[in-house]
Write an enzyme that holds these catalytic residues in place. Structure first.
Site, PDB file in Angstrom:
ATOM      1  N   LYS A  83      -1.325   8.343 -12.710  1.00 45.02           N
ATOM      2  CA  LYS A  83      -1.258   9.647 -12.042  1.00 45.02           C
ATOM      3  C   LYS A  83      -2.064  10.654 -12.861  1.00 45.02           C
ATOM      4  O   LYS A  83      -1.823  10.818 -14.064  1.00 45.02           O
ATOM      5  CB  LYS A  83       0.206  10.058 -11.952  1.00 45.02           C
ATOM      6  CG  LYS A  83       0.531  11.029 -10.854  1.00 45.02           C
ATOM      7  CD  LYS A  83       2.044  11.204 -10.795  1.00 45.02           C
ATOM      8  CE  LYS A  83       2.470  12.146  -9.730  1.00 45.02           C
ATOM      9  NZ  LYS A  83       3.907  12.469  -9.850  1.00 45.02           N
TER      10      LYS A  83
HETATM   11  C1  E4P Z   1       5.048  14.057  -6.987  1.00 48.74           C
HETATM   12  O1  E4P Z   1       4.517  13.027  -7.303  1.00 48.74           O
HETATM   13  C2  E4P Z   1       5.699  14.963  -7.951  1.00 48.74           C
HETATM   14  O2  E4P Z   1       6.330  14.218  -8.966  1.00 48.74           O
HETATM   15  C3  E4P Z   1       6.747  15.839  -7.349  1.00 48.74           C
HETATM   16  O3  E4P Z   1       6.833  15.765  -5.969  1.00 48.74           O
HETATM   17  C4  E4P Z   1       6.782  17.181  -7.980  1.00 48.74           C
HETATM   18  O4  E4P Z   1       7.321  18.139  -7.164  1.00 48.74           O
HETATM   19  P1  E4P Z   1       8.478  19.146  -7.562  1.00 48.74           P
HETATM   20  O5  E4P Z   1       8.619  19.148  -9.065  1.00 48.74           O
HETATM   21  O6  E4P Z   1       8.022  20.468  -7.048  1.00 48.74           O
HETATM   22  O7  E4P Z   1       9.688  18.639  -6.878  1.00 48.74           O
END
Ligand code: E4P
Length: 220
Positions: A83
């Site tokens: 990622k």
């Molecule tokens: C996606 O891969 C992210 O980990 C995640 O959805 C982050 O979003 P949030 O911290 O706003 O929930």
């Protein structure tokens, strides 16, 4: 539509795997910090529980550092997806990792042009954060629709992971927009099953079943 769990919590991942609907897992540094475990202990376990793609995030800021981190993460298991935040250095790294056959999930996506650049660099996945856009006064799902149109127009194979999902309606909208994947918290995943009329109907059927005469041999 593929359903991913957005967490690093091993119990949550095990539980959703038990439900037979777990297609993948997305983690991020915030999720990992909440577990109190080291990535060295945590990541192989997640990759063993989840058969599908598991996104593990890089934290380097320069392309060379991201590439090196990505190579190390990819060695953990075959289902690792690296990622990478959608910034210039990140996308240079994405291109390099793609040439080495390492799959990437480009994260922190807030614009259609960022998504187009990620696809051009060979990202396997793009993660638009719809809930964070909604919170900033934008329609997060509009971004998903824009990305879908752009990717369809140019036949980019990059798959859309709708992320930062806050409630089941986001999941419905993501499916209607044609996103391939939605990643969500354990709580939202659990809510997908719920409807008060289902509970009420099941309760009524069970009550009525009690009134049905049973022969001796019958067990139910
Ligand atoms: C996606 O891969 C992210 O980990 C995640 O959805 C982050 O979003 P949030 O911290 O706003 O929930």
């Amino acid at each position: 539509m593929k359903l991913f769990l957005d967490t690093a919590d091993l119990d949550e991942i095990r539980e959703v795997a038990r439900w037979r609907i777990l297609d993948g897992v997305t983690t991020n540094p915030t999720h990992v910090s909440k577990t109190g475990l080291s990535p060295q202990k945590l990541y192989p376990e997640i990759c063993a529980i989840c058969q599908g793609p598991v996104s593990l995030e890089t934290v380097s800021l320069d392309a060379a550092g991201i590439v090196e981190e990505g190579r190390q993460l990819a060695k953990i298991a075959e289902n690792v997806v690296v990622k990478v935040p959608v910034m210039k250095e990140g996308l240079i790294a994405v291109k390099q990792l793609a040439t080495e056959g390492i799959r990437t999930n480009v994260t922190l996506n807030f614009s259609p042009l960022q998504a187009m650049l990620a696809a051009k660099c060979g990202a396997a996945y793009i993660s638009p954060f719809v809930g964070r856009l909604d919170a900033a006064g934008h329609y997060g799902m509009d971004l998903v629709r824009q990305i879908k149109t752009i990717y369809d127009n140019y036949e980019y194979p990059t798959e859309i992971i709708v992320a930062a999902v806050r409630h089941p309606v986001h999941v419905v909208e993501a499916a209607m927009a044609g996103a391939q994947i939605c990643t969500m918290s354990f709580d939202v995943m659990n809510q997908l099953y719920d409807h008060p009329l289902t509970d009420l109907g099941a309760e009524m059927f069970l009550e009525d079943w009690k009134k049905v005469p049973q022969d001796e041999a019958s067990s139910s």
